[in-house]
Design an enzyme around this catalytic site. Structure first.
Site, PDB file in Angstrom:
ATOM      1  N   LYS A 124     -19.984  32.555   1.772  1.00 53.74           N
ATOM      2  CA  LYS A 124     -19.673  31.299   1.184  1.00 53.74           C
ATOM      3  C   LYS A 124     -18.283  30.784   1.876  1.00 53.74           C
ATOM      4  CE  LYS A 124     -22.609  30.917  -2.708  1.00 53.74           C
ATOM      5  NZ  LYS A 124     -22.867  31.511  -3.967  1.00 53.74           N
ATOM      6  N   LYS A 158     -36.965  32.249   3.669  1.00 57.00           N
ATOM      7  CA  LYS A 158     -37.288  32.492   2.578  1.00 57.00           C
ATOM      8  C   LYS A 158     -37.443  30.812   1.783  1.00 57.00           C
ATOM      9  CE  LYS A 158     -34.793  34.125  -1.632  1.00 57.00           C
ATOM     10  NZ  LYS A 158     -33.677  34.941  -2.200  1.00 57.00           N
ATOM     11  N   LYS A 170     -35.236  25.258  -1.584  1.00 51.99           N
ATOM     12  CA  LYS A 170     -35.308  23.834  -2.002  1.00 51.99           C
ATOM     13  C   LYS A 170     -34.379  23.287  -0.639  1.00 51.99           C
ATOM     14  CE  LYS A 170     -34.205  20.434  -5.631  1.00 51.99           C
ATOM     15  NZ  LYS A 170     -33.932  20.023  -7.060  1.00 51.99           N
TER      16      LYS A 170
END
Ligand code: TRP
Length: 324
Positions: free
Chosen positions: A112, A192, A195
């Site tokens: 991240k 995978k 959304k």
């Protein structure tokens, strides 16, 4: 006494088939065997602050999906993380026994930080500490998670060991319980289901939306013509059919390899099966959504129950740490 299960779900809004098969279905199944505590982690969502305008509707939509899927407020404690403010207290206190070096080495943090170098905030590096606080506030023994969460669980165990060594035996070392379901691949047939990649199907989508999405799914790329033989082992539609229509799989495998069935018919059949599978859930969801105040009541009730456990733990922790 039953062992306690704890798990957290990020409030990403409506759930998709990947969330359902990979996590929620398992949460539902654990409700009988364990004393289950399930939490929507709104504070964790703030570590990668995006559009908080959507946070409340994301929580509600996710809750409705989970309740419709069979999470049962009579059998499990279901609540929203920030509604039990003791989490913040424990987060602070666990921070005192967590070396910064451990946190800097966590793969999800490094990832991240690399992706959003302009937003490497203090909360983000503390993500696994808050996750540990979630788990141990309820003294959970078992934590159902996907493989991506294993480094967090390992860290949680290390924090627990350190705390217990310093202050005396307080928390059980939480055990990860891997969902046995293999990763659900998205409609692109590549990544995978998620959304953010828009390769997903919401479990509460309408039958029309579901069919439309499935008809656009990528199948075996080597199968260009209807007469080309297929390779089910590389086809995501085949994998999904294995799940939703296990009874046809043996003959489907042969029919695909011999081009007896084409991809269009195959997808039509999958769409019908998915719609059939989720029809009761969708009906139940519409019912629950129509009851005024229902979701709010479930959340308030869950927070009340969770808080009883949380306050008991905090009392013990504060005594052990010399705060009272
Ligand atoms: N980190 C988890 C995820 O991204 C969510 C989570 C927060 C969680 N707290 C937890 C999972 C505690 C298990 C236990 O999916």
């Amino acid at each position: 006494m039953k062992k306690r299960v704890f798990s957290g779900v990020r409030p990403t809004g409506r759930l998709h088939i990947g969330n359902y098969l990979g996590a929620i279905k398992n949460y539902v199944a654990l409700q009988g065997e364990f004393d289950c505590v399930y939490c929507v982690v709104d504070l964790h969502a703030l570590t990668t602050l995006e559009d908080t305008a959507l946070l409340q509707s994301n929580i509600r939509e996710g809750m409705l999906d989970m309740l419709a899927a069979g999470l049962d407020p009579q059998k499990a404690v279901i609540f929203v993380q920030s509604h039990v403010p003791e989490i913040n207290e424990l987060f602070t206190l666990l921070g005192m026994v967590t070396p910064l070096g451990w946190l800097m080495r966590v793969p999800t943090f490094k990832e991240k930080a690399r992706m959003h170098p302009q937003n490497v905030n203090y909360g983000l590096v503390g993500y696994p500490v808050m996750m540990t606080a979630d788990i141990v506030l309820y003294k959970a023994d078992v934590v159902p998670v996907g493989e991506d969460q294993l480094p967090h669980l390992e860290l949680a165990r290390e924090i627990v060991r350190r705390f217990n060594e310093h202050f005396g035996d307080t928390f059980p070392e939480p055990q990860a319980r891997l969902t046995t379901f293999p990763m659900v691949v998205g409609l692109d047939g590549q990544s995978k289901m998620s959304k953010s990649l828009n390769n997903h199907i919401e479990i509460a989508a309408t039958a029309e939306e579901t069919t439309k999405k499935i008809m656009s799914a990528v199948t075996d790329p080597a199968r260009k013509l209807r007469s080309d033989p297929g390779h089910p082992e590389v086809c995501n539609v085949f994998k999904l059919r294995r799940h939703f229509e296990p009874e046809v799989i043996a003959s489907l495998d042969a029919d695909c390899r011999t081009a007896k069935i084409g991809c269009v018919d195959c997808k039509k059949s999958l769409a019908a099966a998915v719609n059939n599978y989720f029809a009761p859930l969708r009906a139940r969801r519409a019912e629950l959504a129509a009851i005024p105040g229902y979701v709010e009541e479930v959340m308030a009730d869950g927070a009340r129950q969770a808080r009883v456990i949380a306050c008991r733990t905090m009392e013990e922790v504060k005594k052990k740490m010399g705060l009272i």
